[in-house]
Each structure stands twice: as C-alpha cells, then as structure tokens.
Design a protein around this motif. Sequence first.
Motif, mmCIF file in Angstrom:
data_model
loop_
_atom_site.group_PDB
_atom_site.id
_atom_site.type_symbol
_atom_site.label_atom_id
_atom_site.label_comp_id
_atom_site.label_asym_id
_atom_site.label_seq_id
_atom_site.Cartn_x
_atom_site.Cartn_y
_atom_site.Cartn_z
ATOM 1 N N GLY A 116 1.436 4.127 -3.088
ATOM 2 C CA GLY A 116 1.254 5.563 -2.862
ATOM 3 C C GLY A 116 2.512 6.387 -3.040
ATOM 4 O O GLY A 116 2.432 7.609 -3.239
ATOM 5 N N ALA A 117 3.690 5.740 -3.002
ATOM 6 C CA ALA A 117 4.933 6.520 -3.012
ATOM 7 C C ALA A 117 5.812 6.262 -4.233
ATOM 8 O O ALA A 117 6.059 7.165 -5.036
ATOM 9 C CB ALA A 117 5.726 6.234 -1.727
ATOM 10 N N GLU A 159 -4.098 -0.771 -7.604
ATOM 11 C CA GLU A 159 -4.964 -0.096 -6.624
ATOM 12 C C GLU A 159 -6.373 -0.678 -6.657
ATOM 13 O O GLU A 159 -6.977 -0.935 -5.609
ATOM 14 C CB GLU A 159 -5.025 1.408 -6.919
ATOM 15 C CG GLU A 159 -3.815 2.195 -6.477
ATOM 16 C CD GLU A 159 -3.978 3.680 -6.767
ATOM 17 O OE1 GLU A 159 -4.688 4.021 -7.733
ATOM 18 O OE2 GLU A 159 -3.392 4.486 -6.028
ATOM 19 N N GLU A 191 0.828 -1.205 0.000
ATOM 20 C CA GLU A 191 0.000 0.000 0.000
ATOM 21 C C GLU A 191 0.863 1.257 0.000
ATOM 22 O O GLU A 191 0.604 2.223 -0.729
ATOM 23 C CB GLU A 191 -0.934 -0.012 1.212
ATOM 24 C CG GLU A 191 -2.038 1.023 1.147
ATOM 25 C CD GLU A 191 -3.059 0.845 2.260
ATOM 26 O OE1 GLU A 191 -4.128 1.466 2.175
ATOM 27 O OE2 GLU A 191 -2.788 0.086 3.218
ATOM 28 N N ASN A 192 1.920 1.239 0.810
ATOM 29 C CA ASN A 192 2.837 2.384 0.846
ATOM 30 C C ASN A 192 3.575 2.538 -0.473
ATOM 31 O O ASN A 192 3.795 3.660 -0.958
ATOM 32 C CB ASN A 192 3.849 2.219 1.990
ATOM 33 C CG ASN A 192 3.202 2.333 3.358
ATOM 34 O OD1 ASN A 192 2.140 2.939 3.494
ATOM 35 N ND2 ASN A 192 3.815 1.753 4.367
#
Length: 284
Positions: free
Chosen positions: A128-129, A144, A124-125
């Motif tokens: 997002g990054a 996603e 998940e990180n």
Amino acid sequence: MVKIAGGKYVSKEPLPGRGVAQKREWLARQQNAANMVNKLADIGNDAYGLPHIGSIDSNRFRVLEERVGGVPLSPLLFRTLDEPARERVIDSLAQFYADIHSIDIIPNPIEYKMEYGLGGEYLENFIGADMNKYFPRADVKFIEKIYQNIMNFSYETRIVSVHGDLFEGNVLYDVKTQKFSVIDFTDAGTGFLHYDMLRSYANDLGVVNAVRARYLKYRDARNLPADFVDDNRWKKIAQYHKAANLLEQMDDAVADFEYIGRDDKKKSVARLKKQIEDLHKFER
C-alpha cells in the motif's frame, strides 16, 4: 541455550538474563517437548530418531537432552543423497506424520482459512505504501491479487497433534548411518492436519506430494480417520500453501524496509524480485 554436558547428553538452559517468569515459561515448553517425545517413543517406530530427555531439573531450570547425531537436512544435502536414501527420508517423514497425528486426532471436520496462518502485515503495508516505488504497477497488482486469493481460500480438515516447528534445523540426517531424526518439540501441540506437511520444510525439499502419498498408506494402516481432501483438491491446497510460504518470505524481506539503508534496500528488492518470479511460476 545449549551447553555440552559430556557423554551422550547436552545441557539446555534458559538464556542468561531471563527473569523467573520467563524461566518458568521456558521450562513448561521443555516439559511439553518431553511429553510429546515420550508419547512418540512409546509407539516404538525406528524409522526416525528422537531426542531422549535424560532429566528435567525444575529448581535449576536445566534439561539434559540426548545428543542426536547428524546435521540439518537441508534441500542442498537432500539433493546430494542417492535415490534410495531420498526414498528413505520421504518414507521416514511420512511415518513420522502418521505417528504424531495418531497421538491426538479430533474426528470432526473444521474449516481452515488460509488467513489463520498468513501474517503479512509488513507486506500488506509495503504494497500500500512503497512497493510502487521499486516495482512496476503490474507486479504490485499481481501481488495484491495473490495475497487476497490466499486470504480468501479455505478447506475442511481435522485437528491433530503436530510438531509445530518442522524446518531443516529441527530435522537431522546422519550421512554415515542414514538415520533420520526429528528434534525440538517445544512447539508441539494440536493444529491443523496438514500444518507440518505443508509448512515450508517439505515444500523446500520438493517432496510434499511424495510424502503425502506415502502418508496416506501409513494413515490407513494405523486406522486413522481419512481427511476431507481428494487428490485434485490436495494439489490446489499444496499450491496455495507454497504461495503463502513465499509471501511470508516477502513479509520478512520488507519487515524493516523503511528503516534500513540504501544497500540493504537493494538487497531486499532483489530478494523480492526473485520471490515475485517464483509466484508467477505458481500462477502458471
């Protein structure tokens, strides 16, 4: 830690350097394993082998466990077996599921949410990054979507006894005797009905649907309560669990992503590309 004890047993002890509290926790897990093995042994089904516990020494933190013959039943080994041998493995696995579920089963339904078993914190990180630095935006959006769909998926099931750690290292096959055995019950307990069946092992072998079909017959023969899943729902549940297993592999691949060197990053990205390709197959 496992040592050869001579004869038919191996000696199991906690890893060196463990404190008393950790040793007691280790011992409790071994006792839990022995209890589950004994309950299964009482059923007396010779379709699968079990590791007999010779003794548990609480003072010396030492367990003598029967040495079970065979090697890990990997997907590669499974594919080398002839058709009758593969059928026997499927049948043994189905009987094992039916037997362990019969030990403790709660008849009332419970809702299982896929988010319970899907960690994915690192993934998940990463989404997002850093993911957009290595993958097209379409891939990022695709992952996603898959991740959110799985997190939001749920179905009705039951709580039953489970092995808890059924992967190829804990399933042995003796090619000479064609004996199928299950070992390492230290994580045994209660869990969701399809936990063992839909974790990565049966998926890796590619026999989930065949095992379930056989399992239903043995379940009915043992007069166990039916589950709440028809065939169409089962297919969707199996697909979602398979996708969840792929996401967990992706999560492992990016766990230390920000700390590893360039060459290791390239290897992780290559693994992720393969897993994304597999997830596209899941979508189709």
